[in-house]
Scaffold this motif. Structure first.
Motif, PDB file in Angstrom:
ATOM      1  N   TRP A  11      -9.876   3.440  -5.264  1.00  0.00           N
ATOM      2  CA  TRP A  11      -9.052   4.661  -5.322  1.00  0.00           C
ATOM      3  C   TRP A  11      -7.960   4.542  -4.264  1.00  0.00           C
ATOM      4  N   PHE A  12      -6.729   4.310  -4.702  1.00  0.00           N
ATOM      5  CA  PHE A  12      -5.595   4.027  -3.808  1.00  0.00           C
ATOM      6  C   PHE A  12      -4.520   5.071  -4.068  1.00  0.00           C
ATOM      7  N   GLN A  13      -4.245   5.906  -3.072  1.00  0.00           N
ATOM      8  CA  GLN A  13      -3.281   6.996  -3.238  1.00  0.00           C
ATOM      9  C   GLN A  13      -2.470   7.192  -1.960  1.00  0.00           C
ATOM     10  N   GLY A  14      -1.261   7.644  -2.081  1.00  0.00           N
ATOM     11  CA  GLY A  14      -0.474   8.171  -0.967  1.00  0.00           C
ATOM     12  C   GLY A  14      -0.414   7.293   0.273  1.00  0.00           C
ATOM     13  N   ARG A  15      -0.338   7.948   1.420  1.00  0.00           N
ATOM     14  CA  ARG A  15      -0.187   7.221   2.685  1.00  0.00           C
ATOM     15  C   ARG A  15      -1.553   6.802   3.234  1.00  0.00           C
ATOM     16  N   ASN A  21      -7.746   7.968   0.517  1.00  0.00           N
ATOM     17  CA  ASN A  21      -6.497   7.349   0.082  1.00  0.00           C
ATOM     18  C   ASN A  21      -6.612   5.833  -0.071  1.00  0.00           C
ATOM     19  N   ARG A  22      -7.544   5.221   0.684  1.00  0.00           N
ATOM     20  CA  ARG A  22      -7.831   3.788   0.522  1.00  0.00           C
ATOM     21  C   ARG A  22      -9.352   3.659   0.480  1.00  0.00           C
ATOM     22  N   SER A  23      -9.953   4.223  -0.577  1.00  0.00           N
ATOM     23  CA  SER A  23     -11.412   4.338  -0.645  1.00  0.00           C
ATOM     24  C   SER A  23     -11.969   3.611  -1.862  1.00  0.00           C
ATOM     25  N   ILE A  24     -13.235   3.237  -1.754  1.00  0.00           N
ATOM     26  CA  ILE A  24     -14.006   2.839  -2.931  1.00  0.00           C
ATOM     27  C   ILE A  24     -14.987   3.987  -3.165  1.00  0.00           C
ATOM     28  N   VAL A  25     -15.020   4.473  -4.400  1.00  0.00           N
ATOM     29  CA  VAL A  25     -15.770   5.686  -4.691  1.00  0.00           C
ATOM     30  C   VAL A  25     -16.852   5.369  -5.714  1.00  0.00           C
ATOM     31  N   ALA A  26     -18.039   5.967  -5.521  1.00  0.00           N
ATOM     32  CA  ALA A  26     -19.155   5.705  -6.444  1.00  0.00           C
ATOM     33  C   ALA A  26     -20.035   6.943  -6.583  1.00  0.00           C
ATOM     34  N   ASP A  27     -21.006   6.847  -7.496  1.00  0.00           N
ATOM     35  CA  ASP A  27     -21.879   7.972  -7.839  1.00  0.00           C
ATOM     36  C   ASP A  27     -22.969   8.131  -6.772  1.00  0.00           C
ATOM     37  N   PRO A  28     -23.032   9.294  -6.092  1.00  0.00           N
ATOM     38  CA  PRO A  28     -24.013   9.466  -5.025  1.00  0.00           C
ATOM     39  C   PRO A  28     -25.417   9.753  -5.548  1.00  0.00           C
ATOM     40  N   ASN A  50     -15.033  -6.934   4.152  1.00  0.00           N
ATOM     41  CA  ASN A  50     -15.030  -7.664   5.424  1.00  0.00           C
ATOM     42  C   ASN A  50     -13.621  -8.059   5.879  1.00  0.00           C
ATOM     43  N   GLU A  51     -12.741  -7.102   5.922  1.00  0.00           N
ATOM     44  CA  GLU A  51     -11.341  -7.296   6.321  1.00  0.00           C
ATOM     45  C   GLU A  51     -10.842  -5.909   6.721  1.00  0.00           C
ATOM     46  N   PRO A  52      -9.668  -5.800   7.347  1.00  0.00           N
ATOM     47  CA  PRO A  52      -9.127  -4.457   7.564  1.00  0.00           C
ATOM     48  C   PRO A  52      -8.958  -3.741   6.223  1.00  0.00           C
ATOM     49  N   ILE A  53      -8.990  -2.413   6.254  1.00  0.00           N
ATOM     50  CA  ILE A  53      -8.833  -1.624   5.026  1.00  0.00           C
ATOM     51  C   ILE A  53      -7.510  -2.011   4.364  1.00  0.00           C
ATOM     52  N   VAL A  54      -7.511  -2.090   3.015  1.00  0.00           N
ATOM     53  CA  VAL A  54      -6.277  -2.479   2.323  1.00  0.00           C
ATOM     54  C   VAL A  54      -5.168  -1.494   2.681  1.00  0.00           C
ATOM     55  N   CYS A  55      -3.954  -2.012   2.742  1.00  0.00           N
ATOM     56  CA  CYS A  55      -2.813  -1.168   3.099  1.00  0.00           C
ATOM     57  C   CYS A  55      -1.857  -1.073   1.911  1.00  0.00           C
ATOM     58  N   ARG A  56      -1.462  -2.224   1.348  1.00  0.00           N
ATOM     59  CA  ARG A  56      -0.450  -2.264   0.284  1.00  0.00           C
ATOM     60  C   ARG A  56      -1.128  -2.329  -1.081  1.00  0.00           C
ATOM     61  N   PRO A  57      -0.425  -1.971  -2.157  1.00  0.00           N
ATOM     62  CA  PRO A  57      -1.029  -2.072  -3.489  1.00  0.00           C
ATOM     63  C   PRO A  57      -1.442  -3.503  -3.831  1.00  0.00           C
ATOM     64  N   GLU A  58      -0.689  -4.484  -3.318  1.00  0.00           N
ATOM     65  CA  GLU A  58      -1.029  -5.888  -3.594  1.00  0.00           C
ATOM     66  C   GLU A  58      -2.423  -6.225  -3.057  1.00  0.00           C
ATOM     67  N   GLU A  59      -2.722  -5.695  -1.843  1.00  0.00           N
ATOM     68  CA  GLU A  59      -4.037  -5.978  -1.248  1.00  0.00           C
ATOM     69  C   GLU A  59      -5.150  -5.276  -2.018  1.00  0.00           C
ATOM     70  N   ALA A  60      -4.850  -4.072  -2.511  1.00  0.00           N
ATOM     71  CA  ALA A  60      -5.844  -3.347  -3.315  1.00  0.00           C
ATOM     72  C   ALA A  60      -6.133  -4.118  -4.600  1.00  0.00           C
ATOM     73  N   LEU A  61      -5.080  -4.633  -5.235  1.00  0.00           N
ATOM     74  CA  LEU A  61      -5.252  -5.413  -6.466  1.00  0.00           C
ATOM     75  C   LEU A  61      -6.047  -6.690  -6.197  1.00  0.00           C
ATOM     76  N   ASP A  62      -5.731  -7.366  -5.095  1.00  0.00           N
ATOM     77  CA  ASP A  62      -6.457  -8.585  -4.710  1.00  0.00           C
ATOM     78  C   ASP A  62      -7.934  -8.295  -4.545  1.00  0.00           C
ATOM     79  N   CYS A  63      -8.245  -7.226  -3.802  1.00  0.00           N
ATOM     80  CA  CYS A  63      -9.638  -6.864  -3.517  1.00  0.00           C
ATOM     81  C   CYS A  63     -10.354  -6.504  -4.830  1.00  0.00           C
ATOM     82  N   PHE A  64      -9.648  -5.773  -5.691  1.00  0.00           N
ATOM     83  CA  PHE A  64     -10.197  -5.391  -7.000  1.00  0.00           C
ATOM     84  C   PHE A  64     -10.528  -6.639  -7.828  1.00  0.00           C
TER      85      PHE A  64
END
Ligand SMILES: [Fe+2]
Length: 582
Positions: free
Chosen positions: A424-428, A438-445, A550-564
């Protein structure tokens, strides 16, 4: 009036810009150079803050740096004579530090004499206190900063009233709650910089059987009039050798040499090496460590409440990340309101130093409250679109759909409710170490197996580390023993007994959860997502973990896509786009 705060040559290097008393941008260097806890000079963080504020270096009036080499000079000289090698190391770091003006000029390729800004040195713990109090919602409050070590002190407390801070006391090197926690963390085999939070998670699995021994490791007299604690120095080495620290280089995670002595081994038994399994003995030692920290920390807060008569407390420094201890403040002390800003650790020094200059030095009144954590880089739709087009998700194995907001959150909530894992990647980007929607991984609790699934497929973390719940703020009291806000995950509260089996995945073994209370005002889209999940699943809570592996939290959309793409995440929401595997 524009103030640039810079935390440089120290762990969690960061930058922040305050314009006319309002925070405009704040970010850690690690988000750009992708080195966890990066130290060194935060050139990229500064560049981003200037861009966000639409300023150039020439339009900065003040530069605030959270270190004062002249603080505690007497204590420093005393130890410099006893520990010459440590003193040499410090001088090396300080010489870099005093060259911040030159480093800044070099990073922006300008002549240092062209920098018109006035430079200010703000003592480390003053900057910590300022980072919490000056952005808090309180008109007056008690303040406490506690960490490992900064400007030769580990702890400082006082009172904030209107636009000014008053220091009432401090504790100098070598006595330090942060170094106490780090020493035992190392002893337990967790050797990386920043591993303390792992041991805090482990502590809940043990019994504090060695509490009496730990009372000798940290001495604290709850009855004495003086506030403060002392380390049993025989258990430590840093007072003899100096803590061996490295944080001059920006491309490396800082390191810290061994802090515990042979006495610790004699009294507690052999230390654990990182490869060894974690056994009951280690769990009990972690529990004893945490129990003693809570006795001392809460004891000091109780005294501070008594001395100041305040009902509100602002906390900063690495110890303020101890959400388990923070969650107990309401029961253990007279404080009724607690504020911990999201970057309570050393990253927060940059905003602290900047606000210290604005209020304490320039005498300006308060006009800003940090009500959300979204002070980092954000990306407009064309940038997100470009990142998607350049990535392999445009190939046949994936579907990409741009959706209107309500449809987007409804589809995303349905994906979570099916037991799938959603990026889940949104906003700042969030300021501070916690992903807050805004830079979260979300799942069913609701699924007890979700913790293992996340660990196996994406996070690869130790099994004893808990995952956190995000809850609609208005439902907090129905699910947790307390309803006091915890917008930045700085508090752990007990989950109500009757609700524990409804949200087993983010409920820790001790029955608590390190919750994020989400308001519609602070993060409308994340709030909508949780509400849509509540409508689909009957639970106003999602499991929220940081978007990284195991890295700093993703910052850019490219990093989110890579992690995904490299993990086994099922779906990804990037702004208005939903990407699923087909
Ligand atoms: Fe600090």
């Amino acid at each position: 009036m524009n103030i640039l705060g810079i935390n440089a040559y120290h762990g969690n290097a960061s930058a922040a810009i305050v314009c006319d008393g309002r925070l405009v941008a704040a970010v850690e260097e690690e988000r750009f150079n992708r080195v966890k806890y990066a130290a060194g000079f935060p050139a990229q963080a500064i560049r981003y803050c200037l861009e966000e504020a639409r300023l150039t270096l020439a339009s900065i009036h003040h530069v605030a740096v959270p270190r004062n080499p002249y603080a505690r000079l007497g204590t420093k000289l005393f130890y410099a004579i006893r520990m010459p090698s440590f003193a040499r190391g410090r001088v090396k770091v300080l010489s870099k530090f005093t060259g911040v003006r030159e480093a800044l000029a070099r990073a922006f390729d300008i002549d240092p004499t062209k920098l018109r800004a006035t430079f200010h040195r703000v003592e480390h713990h003053l900057a910590h206190l300022a980072s919490a109090y000056f952005v808090s919602p309180f008109e007056d409050a008690a303040v406490l900063s506690a960490d490992g070590l900064g400007d030769f002190a580990s702890t400082m407390w006082g009172t904030g009233e209107g636009g000014s801070l008053r220091v009432d006391g401090s504790i100098a090197f070598p006595h330090s709650l942060g170094l106490y926690y780090t020493a035992v963390t190392q002893y337990l085999g967790f050797l990386k910089f920043g591993d303390e939070y792992k041991v805090m998670g482990l502590a809940s699995y043990g019994q504090s059987e060695q509490l009496d021994e730990f009372r000798k490791i940290v001495r604290f007299d709850g009855c004495s009039k003086k506030n403060g604690f002392r380390l049993g120095l025989a258990y430590f080495t840093h007072h003899r050798t100096g803590p061996e620290m490295s944080w001059a280089e920006a491309d490396k995670t800082p390191t810290l040499g061994r802090l515990y002595s042979e006495q610790m081994l004699r009294r507690l038994g052999p230390s654990r090496s990182p490869e060894e399994p974690v056994e009951a003995r280690h769990r009990n030692l972690a529990a004893s460590l945490q129990a003693r920290l809570e006795e001392v920390y809460l004891g000091m807060l109780k005294k501070l409440a008594g001395a100041t008569g305040q009902k509100s407390i602002c906390l900063a420094g690495g110890v303020a990340f101890n959400c388990v201890a923070n969650g107990k403040i309401f029961e253990a002390t007279p404080f009724e309101r607690v504020y911990v800003q999201p970057a309570a650790g050393d990253a927060g020094l940059s905003i602290g130093a900047a606000f210290y200059v604005w209020h304490q030095i320039l005498g300006q009144p308060r006009s800003f409250v940090m009500e959300h954590a979204y002070w980092g880089p954000g990306f407009a739709k064309p940038q997100i679109q470009k990142a998607i087009d350049a990535s392999s998700v445009r190939q046949s194995n994936y579907s990409v759909a741009e959706l209107p907001e309500l449809e987007l959150v409804r589809r995303a909530a349905a994906i979570i409710a099916e037991g799938k894992i959603l990026g889940w990647f949104q906003g700042r980007a969030e300021w501070g170490p916690r992903a807050l929607g805004n830079r979260s991984i979300v799942a069913d609790p609701r699924r007890p197996e979700m913790k293992d699934v996340l660990n196996k497929r994406i996070k690869h973390r130790e099994i004893f580390r808990p995952f956190a719940p995000s809850i609609l703020a208005e439902n907090t009291g129905e699910w947790f023993a307390r309803s006091d806000p915890s917008p930045f995950m700085s508090m752990a509260y007990p989950v109500r007994l009757e609700k524990r089996d409804k949200i087993p995945a983010p409920t820790h073994v001790d029955g608590t959860g390190r919750l994020q209370t989400v308001t519609r005002e602070a993060n409308p889209r994340y709030w909508e997502l949780i509400r849509a999940f509540r409508d689909a699943a009957g639970v106003p809570v999602v499991l929220n973990t940081s978007f990284n592996d195991n890295e700093p939290i993703v910052c850019r959309p490219e990093e989110a896509l890579d992690c995904f793409l490299r993990t086994q995440m099922d779906a990804l929401v990037l702004g208005d786009f939903l990407i699923t595997r087909t």
